[in-house]
Design a protein around this motif. Structure first.
Motif, PDB file in Angstrom:
ATOM      1  N   GLY A 116       0.765  -1.342  -0.105  1.00  0.00           N
ATOM      2  CA  GLY A 116      -0.080  -0.108   0.044  1.00  0.00           C
ATOM      3  C   GLY A 116       0.769   1.320   0.060  1.00  0.00           C
ATOM      4  O   GLY A 116       0.340   2.188   0.203  1.00  0.00           O
ATOM      5  N   THR A 117       1.953   1.181  -0.453  1.00  0.00           N
ATOM      6  CA  THR A 117       2.946   2.263  -0.331  1.00  0.00           C
ATOM      7  C   THR A 117       2.682   3.650  -1.480  1.00  0.00           C
ATOM      8  O   THR A 117       2.508   4.611  -0.814  1.00  0.00           O
ATOM      9  N   LEU A 118       2.132   3.080  -2.537  1.00  0.00           N
ATOM     10  CA  LEU A 118       1.672   4.213  -3.535  1.00  0.00           C
ATOM     11  C   LEU A 118       0.220   3.925  -4.002  1.00  0.00           C
ATOM     12  O   LEU A 118       0.245   3.496  -5.043  1.00  0.00           O
TER      13      LEU A 118
ATOM     14  N   SER B  64      14.610   1.091 -20.203  1.00  0.00           N
ATOM     15  CA  SER B  64      15.967   1.277 -20.346  1.00  0.00           C
ATOM     16  C   SER B  64      16.476   0.890 -18.951  1.00  0.00           C
ATOM     17  O   SER B  64      17.214   1.825 -18.052  1.00  0.00           O
ATOM     18  N   ASN B  65      16.132  -0.111 -18.511  1.00  0.00           N
ATOM     19  CA  ASN B  65      16.851  -0.917 -17.141  1.00  0.00           C
ATOM     20  C   ASN B  65      17.262  -2.425 -17.523  1.00  0.00           C
ATOM     21  O   ASN B  65      17.363  -2.598 -18.669  1.00  0.00           O
ATOM     22  N   CYS B  66      17.454  -3.130 -16.584  1.00  0.00           N
ATOM     23  CA  CYS B  66      17.973  -4.230 -16.842  1.00  0.00           C
ATOM     24  C   CYS B  66      16.964  -5.569 -16.270  1.00  0.00           C
ATOM     25  O   CYS B  66      17.302  -6.635 -15.758  1.00  0.00           O
ATOM     26  N   ILE B  67      15.640  -5.164 -16.264  1.00  0.00           N
ATOM     27  CA  ILE B  67      14.614  -6.089 -15.707  1.00  0.00           C
ATOM     28  C   ILE B  67      14.111  -7.130 -16.765  1.00  0.00           C
ATOM     29  O   ILE B  67      14.019  -7.020 -17.703  1.00  0.00           O
ATOM     30  N   GLY B  68      14.256  -8.468 -16.043  1.00  0.00           N
ATOM     31  CA  GLY B  68      13.882  -9.450 -16.862  1.00  0.00           C
ATOM     32  C   GLY B  68      12.489 -10.161 -16.636  1.00  0.00           C
ATOM     33  O   GLY B  68      11.827  -9.480 -15.788  1.00  0.00           O
ATOM     34  N   ASP B  69      12.316 -11.394 -16.896  1.00  0.00           N
ATOM     35  CA  ASP B  69      10.931 -12.112 -16.654  1.00  0.00           C
ATOM     36  C   ASP B  69      10.710 -12.275 -15.124  1.00  0.00           C
ATOM     37  O   ASP B  69       9.553 -12.070 -14.830  1.00  0.00           O
ATOM     38  N   ALA B  70      11.692 -12.452 -14.359  1.00  0.00           N
ATOM     39  CA  ALA B  70      11.308 -12.396 -12.917  1.00  0.00           C
ATOM     40  C   ALA B  70      10.832 -11.224 -12.380  1.00  0.00           C
ATOM     41  O   ALA B  70       9.970 -11.200 -11.560  1.00  0.00           O
ATOM     42  N   GLY B  71      11.487 -10.199 -12.661  1.00  0.00           N
ATOM     43  CA  GLY B  71      11.242  -8.730 -12.260  1.00  0.00           C
ATOM     44  C   GLY B  71       9.898  -8.686 -12.655  1.00  0.00           C
ATOM     45  O   GLY B  71       8.896  -7.880 -11.854  1.00  0.00           O
ATOM     46  N   PHE B  72       9.643  -8.644 -14.042  1.00  0.00           N
ATOM     47  CA  PHE B  72       8.278  -8.523 -14.359  1.00  0.00           C
ATOM     48  C   PHE B  72       7.289  -9.060 -14.035  1.00  0.00           C
ATOM     49  O   PHE B  72       6.199  -8.690 -13.611  1.00  0.00           O
ATOM     50  N   SER B  73       7.419 -10.452 -13.656  1.00  0.00           N
ATOM     51  CA  SER B  73       6.505 -11.377 -13.238  1.00  0.00           C
ATOM     52  C   SER B  73       5.992 -10.917 -11.696  1.00  0.00           C
ATOM     53  O   SER B  73       4.742 -10.927 -11.342  1.00  0.00           O
ATOM     54  N   ALA B  74       6.884 -10.444 -10.886  1.00  0.00           N
ATOM     55  CA  ALA B  74       6.740  -9.809  -9.644  1.00  0.00           C
ATOM     56  C   ALA B  74       5.747  -8.624  -9.802  1.00  0.00           C
ATOM     57  O   ALA B  74       4.610  -8.609  -9.032  1.00  0.00           O
ATOM     58  N   LEU B  75       5.953  -7.692 -10.592  1.00  0.00           N
ATOM     59  CA  LEU B  75       5.010  -6.714 -10.823  1.00  0.00           C
ATOM     60  C   LEU B  75       3.712  -7.054 -11.346  1.00  0.00           C
ATOM     61  O   LEU B  75       2.562  -6.528 -11.156  1.00  0.00           O
ATOM     62  N   ALA B  76       3.869  -7.858 -12.440  1.00  0.00           N
ATOM     63  CA  ALA B  76       2.667  -8.473 -13.086  1.00  0.00           C
ATOM     64  C   ALA B  76       1.496  -8.934 -11.932  1.00  0.00           C
ATOM     65  O   ALA B  76       0.395  -9.017 -12.193  1.00  0.00           O
ATOM     66  N   GLY B  77       2.259  -9.803 -10.879  1.00  0.00           N
ATOM     67  CA  GLY B  77       1.443 -10.371 -10.004  1.00  0.00           C
ATOM     68  C   GLY B  77       0.306  -9.266  -9.089  1.00  0.00           C
ATOM     69  O   GLY B  77      -0.441  -9.457  -8.561  1.00  0.00           O
ATOM     70  N   GLN B  78       0.889  -7.784  -9.263  1.00  0.00           N
ATOM     71  CA  GLN B  78       0.102  -6.737  -8.655  1.00  0.00           C
ATOM     72  C   GLN B  78      -0.978  -6.123  -9.625  1.00  0.00           C
ATOM     73  O   GLN B  78      -1.483  -5.175  -9.359  1.00  0.00           O
TER      74      GLN B  78
ATOM     75  N   GLN C  60      -3.704  -6.782 -10.946  1.00  0.00           N
ATOM     76  CA  GLN C  60      -5.091  -7.214 -10.972  1.00  0.00           C
ATOM     77  C   GLN C  60      -6.187  -6.545 -10.110  1.00  0.00           C
ATOM     78  O   GLN C  60      -5.484  -5.466  -9.534  1.00  0.00           O
ATOM     79  N   PRO C  61      -7.427  -6.492 -10.514  1.00  0.00           N
ATOM     80  CA  PRO C  61      -8.218  -5.774  -9.712  1.00  0.00           C
ATOM     81  C   PRO C  61      -7.920  -5.617  -8.150  1.00  0.00           C
ATOM     82  O   PRO C  61      -8.039  -6.735  -7.537  1.00  0.00           O
ATOM     83  N   GLY C  62      -8.005  -4.642  -7.649  1.00  0.00           N
ATOM     84  CA  GLY C  62      -7.873  -4.601  -6.084  1.00  0.00           C
ATOM     85  C   GLY C  62      -6.553  -4.629  -5.623  1.00  0.00           C
ATOM     86  O   GLY C  62      -6.183  -4.395  -4.463  1.00  0.00           O
ATOM     87  N   LEU C  63      -5.393  -4.891  -6.423  1.00  0.00           N
ATOM     88  CA  LEU C  63      -4.145  -5.005  -5.947  1.00  0.00           C
ATOM     89  C   LEU C  63      -3.353  -3.679  -6.583  1.00  0.00           C
ATOM     90  O   LEU C  63      -3.930  -2.611  -7.001  1.00  0.00           O
ATOM     91  N   ALA C  64      -2.160  -3.528  -6.123  1.00  0.00           N
ATOM     92  CA  ALA C  64      -1.438  -2.173  -6.130  1.00  0.00           C
ATOM     93  C   ALA C  64      -1.374  -1.626  -7.640  1.00  0.00           C
ATOM     94  O   ALA C  64      -1.114  -0.455  -7.628  1.00  0.00           O
ATOM     95  N   LEU C  65      -1.156  -2.330  -8.599  1.00  0.00           N
ATOM     96  CA  LEU C  65      -1.247  -1.953  -9.951  1.00  0.00           C
ATOM     97  C   LEU C  65      -2.375  -2.160 -10.655  1.00  0.00           C
ATOM     98  O   LEU C  65      -2.332  -2.036 -11.933  1.00  0.00           O
ATOM     99  N   GLY C  66      -3.430  -2.516  -9.961  1.00  0.00           N
ATOM    100  CA  GLY C  66      -4.570  -2.569 -10.710  1.00  0.00           C
ATOM    101  C   GLY C  66      -5.320  -1.539 -11.549  1.00  0.00           C
ATOM    102  O   GLY C  66      -6.061  -1.638 -12.235  1.00  0.00           O
ATOM    103  N   MET C  67      -4.837  -0.087 -11.029  1.00  0.00           N
ATOM    104  CA  MET C  67      -5.654   0.866 -11.854  1.00  0.00           C
ATOM    105  C   MET C  67      -4.529   1.564 -12.445  1.00  0.00           C
ATOM    106  O   MET C  67      -4.697   3.016 -12.860  1.00  0.00           O
ATOM    107  N   LEU C  68      -3.166   0.973 -12.870  1.00  0.00           N
ATOM    108  CA  LEU C  68      -2.455   1.622 -13.729  1.00  0.00           C
ATOM    109  C   LEU C  68      -2.840   2.250 -15.066  1.00  0.00           C
ATOM    110  O   LEU C  68      -3.692   1.524 -15.635  1.00  0.00           O
ATOM    111  N   GLN C  69      -2.379   3.447 -15.301  1.00  0.00           N
ATOM    112  CA  GLN C  69      -2.830   3.947 -16.931  1.00  0.00           C
ATOM    113  C   GLN C  69      -1.588   3.792 -17.618  1.00  0.00           C
ATOM    114  O   GLN C  69      -1.953   3.583 -18.927  1.00  0.00           O
ATOM    115  N   GLU C  70      -0.455   3.608 -17.089  1.00  0.00           N
ATOM    116  CA  GLU C  70       0.742   3.625 -18.195  1.00  0.00           C
ATOM    117  C   GLU C  70       1.788   2.750 -17.416  1.00  0.00           C
ATOM    118  O   GLU C  70       1.927   2.893 -16.208  1.00  0.00           O
ATOM    119  N   ILE C  71       2.399   1.708 -18.145  1.00  0.00           N
ATOM    120  CA  ILE C  71       3.564   0.832 -17.770  1.00  0.00           C
ATOM    121  C   ILE C  71       4.231   0.899 -18.585  1.00  0.00           C
ATOM    122  O   ILE C  71       4.128   0.360 -20.092  1.00  0.00           O
TER     123      ILE C  71
END
Length: 275
Positions: free
Chosen positions: A108-110, A120-134, A136-147
């Motif tokens: 709930g930080t942001l 332009s970073n060095c993020i791979g599948d593991a890092g993206f998967s962690a973000l993708a896990g959020q 979803q509706p009701g989760l931290a990134l569920g209301m993003l407008q841009e990624i």
């Protein structure tokens, strides 16, 4: 030697970015300091003092351990509902930083975050998967407008993770998905396209960037079928140039018949074409 400092009663702020910590050391430092919420390891960040955008760490030579410390600092000062944009592009952040950021956001930080740029970073599948896990509706990134994760190290595992999240629920606010300049192939695009057809989970998406990947005709045709079938009804701009498509793939994405899709760049832009 720094770990005991994290428990000192008077400690509130230490700027430890751009040192030579390992990821493990940064994670341990964050763990030790987690007992005293309010401690930060990043001094003078814009956004922590009421600004809507946290942009002061763009092109800041941040390493993966720096990203771990930044994520902890955001969590420690959080929640920060005034921050709606987090821009960390043009650094050296990797999977550990992305995972730490996902954990901080999950706490709930942001809560009002709408824009997350990690281009332009060095993020791979593991890092993206962690973000993708959020994502979803009701989760931290569920209301993003841009990624934005242009120019990272994403492969098909990233799209598999995104497809899995979409099957758990829609992202009704997402308008811009920027994944150009990675290593995505037909397999990942087919997975994503199949999920889009099944879920209609990105109904508000207007811009999809997939240029400079390794997508061939099968991926282009699968994506075209999803668009033609109404999976992306608001899509206006689709970028697929510098991939591995032949004229067959290009023709498929150019002829979807989607009424809102007014800009499709599927072949080499004319400025790069041979004379």
């Amino acid at each position: 030697a720094l770990l005991p400092l994290a428990s000192l009663a008077g400690l509130a702020e230490m700027n430890l970015l751009r040192n030579t910590f390992s990821v493990a050391a940064a994670q341990e430092l964050a763990r030790v300091a987690s007992g005293r919420k309010g401690v930060v390891f990043c001094a003078g960040l814009s956004g922590m003092d009421g600004e809507a955008q946290l942009t002061s760490l763009v092109s800041a030579d941040l390493s993966d351990p720096d990203g771990v410390l930044l994520a902890f600092s955001l969590w420690s000062r959080g929640p920060l509902p005034h921050i709606t944009e987090l821009r960390l592009h043009d650094n050296l952040l990797g999977d550990a930083a992305a995972a730490a950021l996902a954990d901080a956001l999950a706490a709930g930080t942001l809560p009002e975050l709408r824009v997350l740029t990690l281009n332009s970073n060095c993020i791979g599948d593991a890092g993206f998967s962690a973000l993708a896990g959020q994502m979803q509706p009701g989760l931290a990134l569920g209301m993003l407008q841009e990624i934005g994760l242009r120019q990272n190290l994403l492969a098909d595992g990233a799209l598999a993770a995104l497809a899995g999240s979409l099957r758990q629920g829609s992202m009704p606010a997402l308008r811009r998905l920027l994944l150009g300049g990675n290593a995505l192939t037909d397999d990942g695009i087919v997975l994503l396209s199949t999920a889009l057809i099944a879920t209609r989970a990105l109904g508000a998406l207007t811009v999809l960037e997939l240029q400079k990947n390794q997508i061939g005709d099968a991926g282009a045709q699968a994506l075209a079928a999803a668009i033609q079938g109404g999976a992306l009804p608001q899509l206006r701009e689709l970028y697929l140039f510098f991939n591995a498509m032949t004229s067959a793939g290009e023709a498929a994405v150019q002829s979807t018949g989607s009424p809102n899709l007014t800009r499709v760049v599927a072949s080499m832009p004319s400025m790069f074409a041979a004379d």
